[in-house]
Enzyme design. Structure first.
Site, PDB file in Angstrom:
ATOM      1  N   TYR A 163      22.589  55.459  42.176  1.00 21.31           N
ATOM      2  CA  TYR A 163      22.889  56.487  41.321  1.00 21.31           C
ATOM      3  C   TYR A 163      24.100  56.586  40.691  1.00 21.31           C
ATOM      4  O   TYR A 163      24.806  57.418  41.411  1.00 21.31           O
ATOM      5  CB  TYR A 163      22.162  57.442  42.022  1.00 21.31           C
ATOM      6  CG  TYR A 163      21.685  58.853  41.017  1.00 21.31           C
ATOM      7  CD1 TYR A 163      22.007  58.881  39.601  1.00 21.31           C
ATOM      8  CD2 TYR A 163      20.873  59.777  41.586  1.00 21.31           C
ATOM      9  CE1 TYR A 163      21.309  59.624  38.744  1.00 21.31           C
ATOM     10  CE2 TYR A 163      20.319  60.688  40.686  1.00 21.31           C
ATOM     11  CZ  TYR A 163      20.528  60.650  39.385  1.00 21.31           C
ATOM     12  OH  TYR A 163      20.048  61.641  38.463  1.00 21.31           O
ATOM     13  N   LYS A 211      22.932  57.899  35.241  1.00 20.60           N
ATOM     14  CA  LYS A 211      22.688  59.230  34.597  1.00 20.60           C
ATOM     15  C   LYS A 211      23.379  59.358  33.222  1.00 20.60           C
ATOM     16  O   LYS A 211      24.595  59.052  32.977  1.00 20.60           O
ATOM     17  CB  LYS A 211      23.493  60.356  35.443  1.00 20.60           C
ATOM     18  CG  LYS A 211      23.499  61.731  34.938  1.00 20.60           C
ATOM     19  CD  LYS A 211      22.032  62.304  34.740  1.00 20.60           C
ATOM     20  CE  LYS A 211      21.147  62.391  35.842  1.00 20.60           C
ATOM     21  NZ  LYS A 211      19.859  62.808  35.645  1.00 20.60           N
ATOM     22  N   PRO A 241      18.878  60.618  30.418  1.00 17.15           N
ATOM     23  CA  PRO A 241      19.778  61.599  29.787  1.00 17.15           C
ATOM     24  C   PRO A 241      19.464  63.078  29.960  1.00 17.15           C
ATOM     25  O   PRO A 241      19.707  63.720  29.263  1.00 17.15           O
ATOM     26  CB  PRO A 241      19.677  60.959  28.260  1.00 17.15           C
ATOM     27  CG  PRO A 241      18.197  60.616  28.102  1.00 17.15           C
ATOM     28  CD  PRO A 241      17.855  60.086  29.663  1.00 17.15           C
ATOM     29  N   ASN A 242      18.367  63.081  30.774  1.00 12.77           N
ATOM     30  CA  ASN A 242      17.903  64.762  30.952  1.00 12.77           C
ATOM     31  C   ASN A 242      17.709  65.414  29.872  1.00 12.77           C
ATOM     32  O   ASN A 242      18.433  66.473  29.435  1.00 12.77           O
ATOM     33  CB  ASN A 242      19.046  65.465  31.948  1.00 12.77           C
ATOM     34  CG  ASN A 242      19.301  65.029  33.432  1.00 12.77           C
ATOM     35  OD1 ASN A 242      20.018  64.514  33.959  1.00 12.77           O
ATOM     36  ND2 ASN A 242      17.813  65.455  33.957  1.00 12.77           N
ATOM     37  N   ASN A 296      11.077  63.970  35.748  1.00 12.46           N
ATOM     38  CA  ASN A 296      11.010  65.035  36.556  1.00 12.46           C
ATOM     39  C   ASN A 296      11.148  66.568  36.049  1.00 12.46           C
ATOM     40  O   ASN A 296      11.472  67.524  36.695  1.00 12.46           O
ATOM     41  CB  ASN A 296      12.139  64.657  37.713  1.00 12.46           C
ATOM     42  CG  ASN A 296      13.632  64.808  37.123  1.00 12.46           C
ATOM     43  OD1 ASN A 296      14.108  64.021  36.664  1.00 12.46           O
ATOM     44  ND2 ASN A 296      14.206  66.022  37.258  1.00 12.46           N
ATOM     45  N   HIS A 347      12.992  61.597  42.609  1.00 11.97           N
ATOM     46  CA  HIS A 347      13.950  62.430  42.364  1.00 11.97           C
ATOM     47  C   HIS A 347      14.923  62.840  43.380  1.00 11.97           C
ATOM     48  O   HIS A 347      14.476  63.038  44.461  1.00 11.97           O
ATOM     49  CB  HIS A 347      13.512  63.534  41.401  1.00 11.97           C
ATOM     50  CG  HIS A 347      14.486  64.707  41.289  1.00 11.97           C
ATOM     51  ND1 HIS A 347      14.648  65.675  42.060  1.00 11.97           N
ATOM     52  CD2 HIS A 347      15.317  64.816  40.002  1.00 11.97           C
ATOM     53  CE1 HIS A 347      15.423  66.557  41.596  1.00 11.97           C
ATOM     54  NE2 HIS A 347      15.936  66.126  40.338  1.00 11.97           N
ATOM     55  N   SER A 348      16.136  63.073  43.071  1.00 15.10           N
ATOM     56  CA  SER A 348      16.979  63.564  43.944  1.00 15.10           C
ATOM     57  C   SER A 348      18.017  64.799  43.434  1.00 15.10           C
ATOM     58  O   SER A 348      18.013  64.610  42.279  1.00 15.10           O
ATOM     59  CB  SER A 348      17.598  62.427  44.909  1.00 15.10           C
ATOM     60  OG  SER A 348      19.327  62.295  44.367  1.00 15.10           O
ATOM     61  N   HIS A 376      21.640  60.967  45.744  1.00 15.92           N
ATOM     62  CA  HIS A 376      22.988  61.308  45.570  1.00 15.92           C
ATOM     63  C   HIS A 376      23.604  61.090  46.660  1.00 15.92           C
ATOM     64  O   HIS A 376      24.968  61.109  46.614  1.00 15.92           O
ATOM     65  CB  HIS A 376      23.001  62.584  45.174  1.00 15.92           C
ATOM     66  CG  HIS A 376      22.468  63.257  43.771  1.00 15.92           C
ATOM     67  ND1 HIS A 376      21.104  62.934  43.384  1.00 15.92           N
ATOM     68  CD2 HIS A 376      23.292  63.854  42.701  1.00 15.92           C
ATOM     69  CE1 HIS A 376      21.166  63.467  42.085  1.00 15.92           C
ATOM     70  NE2 HIS A 376      22.292  63.932  41.765  1.00 15.92           N
TER      71      HIS A 376
HETATM   72  O1  GKR Z   1      23.072  65.665  39.942  1.00 14.88           O
HETATM   73  O2  GKR Z   1      23.481  66.177  37.890  1.00 14.88           O
HETATM   74  C1  GKR Z   1      22.779  65.831  38.552  1.00 14.88           C
HETATM   75  C2  GKR Z   1      21.444  65.355  38.340  1.00 14.88           C
HETATM   76  O3  GKR Z   1      21.214  65.632  36.822  1.00 14.88           O
HETATM   77  C3  GKR Z   1      20.235  66.111  38.727  1.00 14.88           C
HETATM   78  O4  GKR Z   1      20.520  67.466  38.748  1.00 14.88           O
HETATM   79  C4  GKR Z   1      18.897  65.876  38.230  1.00 14.88           C
HETATM   80  O5  GKR Z   1      18.150  66.955  38.904  1.00 14.88           O
HETATM   81  O6  GKR Z   1      19.048  63.548  39.325  1.00 14.88           O
HETATM   82  C5  GKR Z   1      18.339  64.613  38.842  1.00 14.88           C
HETATM   83  C6  GKR Z   1      17.425  63.872  37.763  1.00 14.88           C
HETATM   84  O7  GKR Z   1      17.073  62.976  37.861  1.00 14.88           O
HETATM   85  O8  GKR Z   1      17.093  64.766  36.769  1.00 14.88           O
HETATM   86 MG    MG Z   2      15.744  63.105  36.188  1.00 12.68          MG
END
Ligand code: GKR
Ligand code: MG
Length: 452
Positions: A163, A211, A241-242, A296, A347-348, A376
């Site tokens: 990741y 990410k 990219p959330n 997610n 997801h994590s 993570h």
């Molecule tokens: O750790 O910043 C992060 C990730 O963006 C996490 O908060 C997300 O929930 O890993 C996650 C995701 O797959 O969206």
């Molecule tokens: Mg995600």
């Protein structure tokens, strides 16, 4: 009257164990300054370790999100949990899985909350921790690993993926409690490739997740291309990219990266909401790009599935026992995904070894899980681990189900005490990646969806 013989036995079993205490440990663990569309990670991530102590002298454990809100909620539940039977505890608390009737989110969905801070899923998160701790307790009482207690494992080893994160320099922690920066700053494509190569060398991962939603999309395209060139064609690549991209940008990147995402990769939450995801899917298919969309945040609970499926908005659901209400809910989700032809990945969020083992048992007990799980774990340091014996090994990208009962791990109470001390010392009481951006990167920064 003749009986099946089951009634007396089950009656005898009930009451054999009683929960005598629910102990909640709020801890802080060092966390490097990882970036995402949420902002930047704080120097400490907050976690909660839950213990269910019993009159049998056996303790069940679980790990979940941290901070004041969830700790307070566990304390309110304590009187209800003490005296309960761990064989029945999760079943008796099932109503907690229902979202509250009164919405307090004012039209905002999980898309708009940093994970662990959505008030509407707090019931599912509390339930999950209590379910996992109950399963650990019962598994330890009968001498069986959790995945076998839940019907039997589909696999002895669970694959996880590397990741990768864009990140600033720093290994997490503050002042004289700062951790070594094992992966270094990574804000350019070549630095990101070095990070992934190092992670693969250390853990043997066979799949990679980036990410995204942090740099200009052109640079993120370049990062994926450089990753593909460095890793060769056999390593599935996924990027997340959330929701930082508009539908237009998502389609453009999906087309540009069609080749790189082929062969087991996917595009995760490119844009916000089921309607946006459905539009991206429709347009990519029209362009001849079959890369599936995973999520997610658009599909976060069973209630989202009836809306998502007819729209073809999400082809891969990311389960997570912490969010979906525990390991058995993940098993139910697996079955639903299988029936509707959806993929299932995991997801994590920042976590330690107790969570890693809960994720591993959930994945082992869910035959339909079709992708390597996110974790993570490489981002945390050995000295922050609370599991006895230190960090859980990830070998060849896999975590093996230990030949031990329950989750297969115990707490180290000295390490746990250090986590509590860190929590008491640090200034953080909830995850706030935007505040961290404003402190270090841009005083006016706020999360904008879509940013590009
Ligand atoms: O750790 O910043 C992060 C990730 O963006 C996490 O908060 C997300 O929930 O890993 C996650 C995701 O797959 O969206
Ligand atoms: Mg995600």
């Amino acid at each position: 009257m003749k009986t099946s013989g089951l009634e007396p036995a089950s009656l005898n079993m009930q009451g054999a164990i009683r929960v005598t205490d629910l102990v909640v440990h709020s801890i802080a663990i060092a966390d490097p300054p990882l970036r995402s569309s949420y902002g930047r990670h704080q120097p400490y991530a907050l976690r909660t370790i839950v213990e269910l102590r019993s009159d049998a002298g056996i303790t069940g454990i679980a790990e979940t999100h941290g901070g004041e809100a969830i700790a307070g909620a566990f304390h309110s539940l304590r009187p209800r949990v003490i005296g309960m039977d761990p064989y029945r505890l999760a079943g008796d608390l099932l109503p907690m899985l229902e979202p509250p009737a009164e919405s307090t989110n004012e039209g905002r969905s999980q898309t708009h909350f940093v994970p662990g801070e959505n008030p509407l899923d707090i019931g599912a998160r509390l339930y999950a921790a209590l379910e996992i701790a109950s399963l650990d307790l019962v598994g330890k009482a009968v001498g069986i690993p959790v995945c076998d207690l839940l019907g039997g494992r589909a696999r002895d080893e669970v694959p996880f993926c590397a990741y990768a994160f864009y990140k600033h320099a720093g290994g997490g922690g503050e002042a004289d409690d700062a951790r070594e920066d094992r992966y270094g700053e990574a804000l350019t494509p070549p630095a990101l490739v070095r990070q992934v190569e190092r992670m693969i060398a250390e853990y043997g991962y066979e799949e990679v997740k980036l990410k995204a939603g942090v740099l200009d999309p052109e640079l993120e395209i370049e990062t994926i291309r450089q990753l593909r060139a460095a890793l060769g064609p056999a390593v599935p690549l996924r990027l997340d990219p959330n929701c930082a991209w508009s539908v237009e940008t998502s389609v453009r990147l999906g087309k540009a990266l069609a080749g790189e995402l082929a062969g087991g990769g996917y595009l995760e939450d490119p844009t916000a909401g089921l309607a946006g995801m459905a539009e991206v899917r429709r347009r990519l298919l029209a362009e001849g790009v079959p890369a599936p969309l995973a999520s997610n945040v658009a599909v976060t609970g069973f209630a989202d599935i009836p809306e998502s499926i007819p729209r073809d908005a999400v082809q891969i659901v990311l389960c997570d026992p912490h969010y979906w209400g525990g390991i058995r809910q993940v098993q139910h989700l697996g079955k639903i995904c299988r029936v509707f032809g959806l993929g299932l990945s995991m997801h994590s969020n920042t976590h330690l070894g107790v969570s890693l083992m809960a994720m591993t048992h959930a994945a082992a007990a869910t035959p339909h899980l079709s992708y390597a799980c996110d974790t993570h774990y490489p981002w945390q340091a050995e000295e922050d681990e609370v599991v006895a014996g230190g960090r859980v090994p990830i070998v060849k990208g896999r975590v093996r189900i230990p030949d031990k009962p329950g989750l297969g791990v115990e707490l180290d109470y000295d390490r746990l005490a250090r986590g509590r001390e860190r929590y008491a010392r640090c200034a953080y009481r909830r995850r706030d990646d935007e505040a961290e951006m404003r402190k270090h990167v841009d005083p006016n920064w706020r999360r904008i969806l879509p940013r590009w």
